[in-house]
Design a protein around this motif. Structure first.
Motif, PDB file in Angstrom:
ATOM      1  N   TRP A 265      -0.381 -17.036   9.418  1.00  0.00           N
ATOM      2  CA  TRP A 265      -1.481 -18.391   9.821  1.00  0.00           C
ATOM      3  C   TRP A 265      -2.769 -18.786   8.637  1.00  0.00           C
ATOM      4  CZ3 TRP A 265      -0.343 -21.555  12.394  1.00  0.00           C
ATOM      5  CH2 TRP A 265       0.570 -21.455  13.621  1.00  0.00           C
ATOM      6  N   PRO A 266      -2.865 -17.170   8.275  1.00  0.00           N
ATOM      7  CA  PRO A 266      -4.071 -17.362   6.662  1.00  0.00           C
ATOM      8  C   PRO A 266      -3.731 -18.607   5.156  1.00  0.00           C
ATOM      9  CG  PRO A 266      -3.816 -15.241   7.635  1.00  0.00           C
ATOM     10  CD  PRO A 266      -3.154 -15.799   8.181  1.00  0.00           C
ATOM     11  N   HIS A 267      -2.693 -18.596   5.641  1.00  0.00           N
ATOM     12  CA  HIS A 267      -1.983 -19.370   4.130  1.00  0.00           C
ATOM     13  C   HIS A 267      -1.661 -20.916   5.122  1.00  0.00           C
ATOM     14  CE1 HIS A 267      -1.935 -15.649   1.128  1.00  0.00           C
ATOM     15  NE2 HIS A 267      -1.577 -15.232   3.188  1.00  0.00           N
ATOM     16  N   ARG A 268      -1.343 -20.509   6.587  1.00  0.00           N
ATOM     17  CA  ARG A 268      -0.465 -21.939   6.519  1.00  0.00           C
ATOM     18  C   ARG A 268      -1.042 -23.741   6.448  1.00  0.00           C
ATOM     19  NH1 ARG A 268      -0.192 -25.815  11.319  1.00  0.00           N
ATOM     20  NH2 ARG A 268       2.125 -26.199  11.504  1.00  0.00           N
ATOM     21  N   ASP A 269      -2.574 -23.501   6.386  1.00  0.00           N
ATOM     22  CA  ASP A 269      -3.100 -24.580   5.880  1.00  0.00           C
ATOM     23  C   ASP A 269      -2.541 -25.206   4.509  1.00  0.00           C
ATOM     24  OD1 ASP A 269      -3.584 -25.535   8.382  1.00  0.00           O
ATOM     25  OD2 ASP A 269      -6.013 -24.469   8.423  1.00  0.00           O
ATOM     26  N   ASP A 270      -2.986 -24.014   3.406  1.00  0.00           N
ATOM     27  CA  ASP A 270      -2.628 -24.467   2.101  1.00  0.00           C
ATOM     28  C   ASP A 270      -0.918 -24.889   1.857  1.00  0.00           C
ATOM     29  OD1 ASP A 270      -4.889 -23.399   1.749  1.00  0.00           O
ATOM     30  OD2 ASP A 270      -4.971 -21.590   1.287  1.00  0.00           O
ATOM     31  N   LEU A 271      -0.907 -24.239   3.049  1.00  0.00           N
ATOM     32  CA  LEU A 271       0.948 -24.240   2.419  1.00  0.00           C
ATOM     33  C   LEU A 271       1.911 -25.725   3.607  1.00  0.00           C
ATOM     34  CD1 LEU A 271       2.173 -20.180   1.688  1.00  0.00           C
ATOM     35  CD2 LEU A 271       1.507 -22.446   0.545  1.00  0.00           C
ATOM     36  N   ARG A 272       0.945 -25.875   4.261  1.00  0.00           N
ATOM     37  CA  ARG A 272       1.663 -27.034   5.322  1.00  0.00           C
ATOM     38  C   ARG A 272       2.607 -27.693   4.736  1.00  0.00           C
ATOM     39  NH1 ARG A 272      -0.748 -29.207  10.384  1.00  0.00           N
ATOM     40  NH2 ARG A 272      -2.551 -28.032   9.874  1.00  0.00           N
ATOM     41  N   ARG A 273       2.091 -28.593   3.476  1.00  0.00           N
ATOM     42  CA  ARG A 273       2.769 -29.444   3.384  1.00  0.00           C
ATOM     43  C   ARG A 273       4.338 -29.235   2.681  1.00  0.00           C
ATOM     44  NH1 ARG A 273       1.390 -33.507  -0.001  1.00  0.00           N
ATOM     45  NH2 ARG A 273       2.542 -32.510  -1.948  1.00  0.00           N
ATOM     46  N   LEU A 274       4.438 -27.710   2.191  1.00  0.00           N
ATOM     47  CA  LEU A 274       5.530 -27.003   1.696  1.00  0.00           C
ATOM     48  C   LEU A 274       6.478 -26.691   2.886  1.00  0.00           C
ATOM     49  CD1 LEU A 274       4.355 -24.674  -1.090  1.00  0.00           C
ATOM     50  CD2 LEU A 274       4.666 -27.035  -1.344  1.00  0.00           C
ATOM     51  N   ILE A 275       6.080 -26.583   3.830  1.00  0.00           N
ATOM     52  CA  ILE A 275       7.203 -26.564   5.270  1.00  0.00           C
ATOM     53  C   ILE A 275       8.417 -27.006   5.478  1.00  0.00           C
ATOM     54  CG2 ILE A 275       7.292 -26.130   8.114  1.00  0.00           C
ATOM     55  CD1 ILE A 275       4.000 -25.583   7.834  1.00  0.00           C
ATOM     56  N   LEU A 276      10.048 -26.163   5.558  1.00  0.00           N
ATOM     57  CA  LEU A 276      11.053 -27.168   5.440  1.00  0.00           C
ATOM     58  C   LEU A 276      10.772 -27.724   7.086  1.00  0.00           C
ATOM     59  CD1 LEU A 276      13.420 -24.534   3.759  1.00  0.00           C
ATOM     60  CD2 LEU A 276      11.835 -26.934   2.584  1.00  0.00           C
ATOM     61  N   PRO A 277      11.872 -28.690   7.158  1.00  0.00           N
ATOM     62  CA  PRO A 277      11.222 -29.321   8.368  1.00  0.00           C
ATOM     63  C   PRO A 277      12.604 -28.840   9.131  1.00  0.00           C
ATOM     64  CG  PRO A 277      12.337 -30.839   6.977  1.00  0.00           C
ATOM     65  CD  PRO A 277      11.471 -29.792   6.060  1.00  0.00           C
ATOM     66  N   VAL A 278      12.732 -28.270  10.679  1.00  0.00           N
ATOM     67  CA  VAL A 278      13.857 -27.778  11.255  1.00  0.00           C
ATOM     68  C   VAL A 278      14.927 -27.727  11.112  1.00  0.00           C
ATOM     69  CG1 VAL A 278      15.042 -26.880  13.214  1.00  0.00           C
ATOM     70  CG2 VAL A 278      12.414 -27.326  13.139  1.00  0.00           C
ATOM     71  N   LYS A 279      15.409 -29.487  10.540  1.00  0.00           N
ATOM     72  CA  LYS A 279      17.135 -29.981  10.484  1.00  0.00           C
ATOM     73  C   LYS A 279      17.216 -29.106   9.002  1.00  0.00           C
ATOM     74  CE  LYS A 279      15.930 -34.741   9.156  1.00  0.00           C
ATOM     75  NZ  LYS A 279      14.592 -35.070   8.490  1.00  0.00           N
ATOM     76  N   SER A 280      16.323 -28.990   7.408  1.00  0.00           N
ATOM     77  CA  SER A 280      17.106 -28.423   7.019  1.00  0.00           C
ATOM     78  C   SER A 280      18.534 -27.317   7.333  1.00  0.00           C
ATOM     79  CB  SER A 280      16.113 -28.116   5.357  1.00  0.00           C
ATOM     80  OG  SER A 280      14.994 -28.360   5.681  1.00  0.00           O
ATOM     81  N   TRP A 281      18.182 -26.668   8.062  1.00  0.00           N
ATOM     82  CA  TRP A 281      18.773 -25.324   8.275  1.00  0.00           C
ATOM     83  C   TRP A 281      20.003 -25.342   9.115  1.00  0.00           C
ATOM     84  CZ3 TRP A 281      17.532 -21.414   5.256  1.00  0.00           C
ATOM     85  CH2 TRP A 281      16.387 -21.836   5.058  1.00  0.00           C
ATOM     86  N   ARG A 282      20.938 -24.886   8.814  1.00  0.00           N
ATOM     87  CA  ARG A 282      22.277 -25.123   9.732  1.00  0.00           C
ATOM     88  C   ARG A 282      22.625 -23.980  10.269  1.00  0.00           C
ATOM     89  NH1 ARG A 282      27.032 -28.139   6.284  1.00  0.00           N
ATOM     90  NH2 ARG A 282      28.407 -27.385   8.406  1.00  0.00           N
ATOM     91  N   ALA A 283      23.376 -23.615  11.060  1.00  0.00           N
ATOM     92  CA  ALA A 283      22.939 -22.731  12.116  1.00  0.00           C
ATOM     93  C   ALA A 283      24.790 -22.816  12.769  1.00  0.00           C
ATOM     94  CB  ALA A 283      22.268 -22.188  13.289  1.00  0.00           C
ATOM     95  N   SER A 284      25.228 -23.868  13.003  1.00  0.00           N
ATOM     96  CA  SER A 284      26.701 -24.110  13.460  1.00  0.00           C
ATOM     97  C   SER A 284      27.743 -23.810  11.884  1.00  0.00           C
ATOM     98  CB  SER A 284      26.595 -25.266  13.999  1.00  0.00           C
ATOM     99  OG  SER A 284      26.879 -26.088  12.748  1.00  0.00           O
ATOM    100  N   GLY A 285      29.032 -22.937  12.449  1.00  0.00           N
ATOM    101  CA  GLY A 285      29.501 -23.415  11.461  1.00  0.00           C
ATOM    102  C   GLY A 285      29.316 -21.355  10.784  1.00  0.00           C
ATOM    103  N   THR A 286      27.717 -20.900  11.362  1.00  0.00           N
ATOM    104  CA  THR A 286      27.523 -19.658  10.276  1.00  0.00           C
ATOM    105  C   THR A 286      27.952 -18.505  11.316  1.00  0.00           C
ATOM    106  OG1 THR A 286      26.096 -20.753  10.009  1.00  0.00           O
ATOM    107  CG2 THR A 286      25.731 -18.634   9.606  1.00  0.00           C
ATOM    108  N   ARG A 287      28.095 -17.317  10.365  1.00  0.00           N
ATOM    109  CA  ARG A 287      28.741 -16.054  12.127  1.00  0.00           C
ATOM    110  C   ARG A 287      27.078 -15.925  12.126  1.00  0.00           C
ATOM    111  NH1 ARG A 287      31.694 -12.266   8.059  1.00  0.00           N
ATOM    112  NH2 ARG A 287      32.027 -11.315  10.424  1.00  0.00           N
ATOM    113  N   PRO A 288      26.619 -15.544  13.317  1.00  0.00           N
ATOM    114  CA  PRO A 288      25.707 -14.070  13.412  1.00  0.00           C
ATOM    115  C   PRO A 288      25.251 -13.424  12.801  1.00  0.00           C
ATOM    116  CG  PRO A 288      26.899 -14.359  15.614  1.00  0.00           C
ATOM    117  CD  PRO A 288      27.916 -15.026  14.816  1.00  0.00           C
TER     118      PRO A 288
END
Ligand code: SF4
Length: 479
Positions: A265-288
Motif C-alpha cells: 500500500w505505501p507504494h501503490r499510488d506511485d506504481l498504480r500506472r504499472l499494475i498489470l491488468p488481471v487478463k494478462s495472466w493465464r492460469a488455464s492450461g497451467t498445472r496448479p
C-alpha cells in the motif's frame, strides 16, 4: 415442403451423418476431402500443405499453404467450422489470433452471404465441403502432423550422422540465443539481463509476457533497493493484491496476504500506472504447481538472494574458460568432483528455494496442502539452465565455447531432456515419422533444441509441402 429453403439442403427423412467438428477437422487433415476445391466466390483453391494441428487458441491448423487460381503459395492458417456463419458467431472476425487465416472451411451454408473478414478487414476465402461424400469408416488415430520428405533419408542415416546433424543445429541455436543475450547485456547490463531472462523463463509459455513486463517494470536494481518489500511490490504490480477484502482468503493465507498488503500500500499510488491488468495472466492450461503466483514468489526469493545466486553462477562459470589441451588421444580432461559440484551450484540453488507460504500453497486463495511442494521443479530448472544460464555463459564467447569438444558444449550436450511439448512432437513427426530411434534422438536438451531449429528453419519456411525444401539434400551431403 421440399421447395422451402428449410428442407432444401438436406433430405427430410434420410439425413446424412454430420461428423462432429473434431472429426471433421481430423478427416480434413487426413486428406479425406481432397486437395482441390472451388471457393464460394468461384475461385480455384488448391491445398499445397495442410499444416499442423493447432491445439491452442486460434485457427485449427497453422503453417498451412494454399494456392488461389494457381497463384504462388499463400502461407497461413486454416479454420474449419460446421456452419459458415460460425466465422462471425464465434468471433473470429474480431479475434487477432485469426488474423493469419487464409481459408475458412465449413459444411453448412448460411441463408445470407457475408464478408468473412479478419480483424484488419481482409477477406478470407471460404470453401464448402460435403461430408456425405465421405466413406463411413474413419480411423480416429490422427497424428499431430504428417511425416515429411526428409523422413525417408533420415531413416537410412546411421545414428551418429543424425546426432551430428542435431548437434550442429543445437550449437547454432545456442549461439543465436547467446547473441541475443549479449545484445541485451549491452543495453541493460549483466544483472538486469539475467534477471529479465530468468523472469521470462519462470513465466513459461503461458505467462512469458506478464513476467517479462514485471521484470522490466520492476527492475532488479529497484527491487534490491526495496528488498524488504520486493515480494509485495512484485505481487502488487502483478495485480494480485487488488482485492482489499481479506475474507476471500482462507484462514491459512490471511496473515501472509496482510503482510503483502502492508508492504504494497505505501507504494501503490506511485506504481498504480504499472499494475498489470488481471487478463494478462493465464492460469488455464497451467498445472496448479506452476501457478504464476508461485513462480512470482520464486522470483522474489531470487531478488533477496541475488548475490548468493550470482556467486553460484560465477563459480559455475568456469565453463567459459578455455578447455584444457586435449590429450594425444584427443580427449578433453573431465571435470574433477569439486568442479562438478561448483557447476551444479546454480541448479541446486534454484531447486532448493524455500518459502514458508508457497511451499504449501498453490495460489493465494487455495487451501493449504498438507504436502510440501518445490517452488521450482526440476523440469523448469532444466529449462532455465538450457535457455538462460548456458546461453548466458556462451554470450561470453559464443564461437569458442560452443565448439565441439569444449567443456561447455560437452556439459550442455549431456543435459537430459525433462519434458517434451507439442512443437517438439510435431517436429519429430515431420522429420522422424515412426522411426524406432525417434525417442532416443530426443533424450537430450541439445538434440531437442537442434530438432526445433531444423523445424523452424525448414518446415516453417516451407510452402511446398516439402517438395522444394532443401533440407533432405543438404542432409544427404552432411559429413
Ligand atoms: S519441410 Fe523440409 S525439413 Fe520439414 S519435413 Fe519437409 S522436407 Fe523435412
Amino acid at each position: 415442403m421440399r421447395d422451402t429453403t428449410r428442407v432444401h439442403e438436406r433430405a427430410l427423412f434420410v439425413s446424412p451423418r454430420i461428423p462432429s467438428e473434431l472429426e471433421l477437422q481430423a478427416r480434413w487433415f487426413a486428406g479425406d476431402f481432397g486437395k482441390h476445391f472451388v471457393s464460394t466466390t468461384g475461385d480455384k483453391i488448391d491445398i499445397v500443405q495442410f499444416g499442423v494441428w493447432n491445439r491452442e487458441a486460434g485457427p485449427d491448423f497453422r503453417d498451412a499453404a494454399i494456392r488461389i487460381n494457381g497463384s504462388e503459395p499463400i502461407r497461413g492458417c486454416i479454420e474449419i467450422d460446421l456452419l459458415a456463419r460460425s466465422w462471425e458467431t464465434h468471433g473470429h472476425a474480431t479475434n487477432p489470433a485469426f488474423e493469419a487465416t487464409v481459408l475458412h472451411v465449413f459444411v453448412e451454408r448460411t441463408d445470407r452471404e457475408f464478408f468473412t473478414r479478419t480483424e484488419s478487414n481482409r477477406n478470407v476465402p471460404q470453401v464448402c465441403i460435403d461430408p456425405s461424400a465421405l466413406p463411413e469408416v474413419f480411423n480416429a488415430n490422427v497424428p499431430l502432423a504428417r511425416p515429411g520428405r526428409c523422413q525417408a533419408p533420415l531413416r537410412d542415416l546411421p545414428e551418429e550422422r543424425v546426432c551430428s546433424v542435431l548437434d550442429a543445429s543445437a550449437q547454432f541455436r545456442l549461439r543465436q540465443k547467446a547473441n541475443r543475450i549479449r545484445t541485451k547485456i549491452d543495453v541493460h547490463g549483466r544483472d538486469e539481463t539475467l534477471f529479465q531472462e530468468i523472469g521470462s523463463a519462470l513465466g513459461y509459455k503461458e505467462n512469458k509476457l506478464p513476467f517479462t513486463l514485471l521484470a522490466q517494470r520492476l527492475p532488479l536494481r529497484l527491487l534490491r533497493e526495496n528488498v524488504e518489500n520486493c515480494e509485495a511490490l512484485l505481487f502488487g504490480v502483478a495485480g494480485f493484491l487488488e482485492t482489499p477484502d481479506l475474507d476471500v482468503y482462507k484462514k491459512s493465507a490471511r496473515g501472509y496476504v496482510r503482510q503483502l498488503w502492508d508492504g504494497w500500500w505505501p507504494h501503490r499510488d506511485d506504481l498504480r500506472r504499472l499494475i498489470l491488468p488481471v487478463k494478462s495472466w493465464r492460469a488455464s492450461g497451467t498445472r496448479p504447481l506452476n501457478h504464476p503466483q508461485r513462480r512470482l514468489a520464486a522470483l522474489a526469493i531470487l531478488v533477496r538472494e541475488w548475490s548468493v545466486f550470482r556467486r553460484s553462477m560465477d563459480s559455475a562459470g568456469q565453463f567459459r574458460l578455455p578447455s584444457p589441451q586435449p590429450s594425444p588421444t584427443g580427449r578433453v580432461a573431465p571435470f574433477s568432483r569439486r568442479e562438478k559440484a561448483r557447476m551444479r551450484a546454480p541448479h541446486n540453488f534454484l531447486t532448493e528455494l524455500e518459502h514458508p507460504f508457497w511451499n504449501f500453497h498453490y495460489t493465494l486463495t487455495s487451501q493449504a496442502s498438507p504436502k510440501k511442494m518445490a517452488l521450482i521443479g526440476d523440469s523448469r530448472v532444466a529449462d532455465i539452465l538450457a535457455n538462460v544460464l548456458f546461453p548466458f555463459w556462451v554470450a561470453h564467447d559464443a564461437e569458442a565455447s560452443t565448439a565441439p569438444g569444449t567443456r561447455l558444449w560437452t556439459e550442455y550436450a549431456k543435459l537430459p531432456a525433462q519434458l517434451s511439448n507439442r512443437r517438439l512432437e510435431t517436429a519429430a513427426t515431420r522429420l522422424f515419422g515412426n522411426d524406432p530411434r525417434r525417442k532416443q534422438f530426443l533424450r537430450t536438451v541439445a538434440h531437442q533444441q537442434g530438432l526445433l531449429q531444423i523445424y523452424e528453419d525448414f518446415c516453417m519456411q516451407d510452402n511446398s509441402d516439402c517438395a522444394q525444401c532443401p533440407f533432405p539434400e543438404q542432409m544427404a551431403k552432411w559429413v
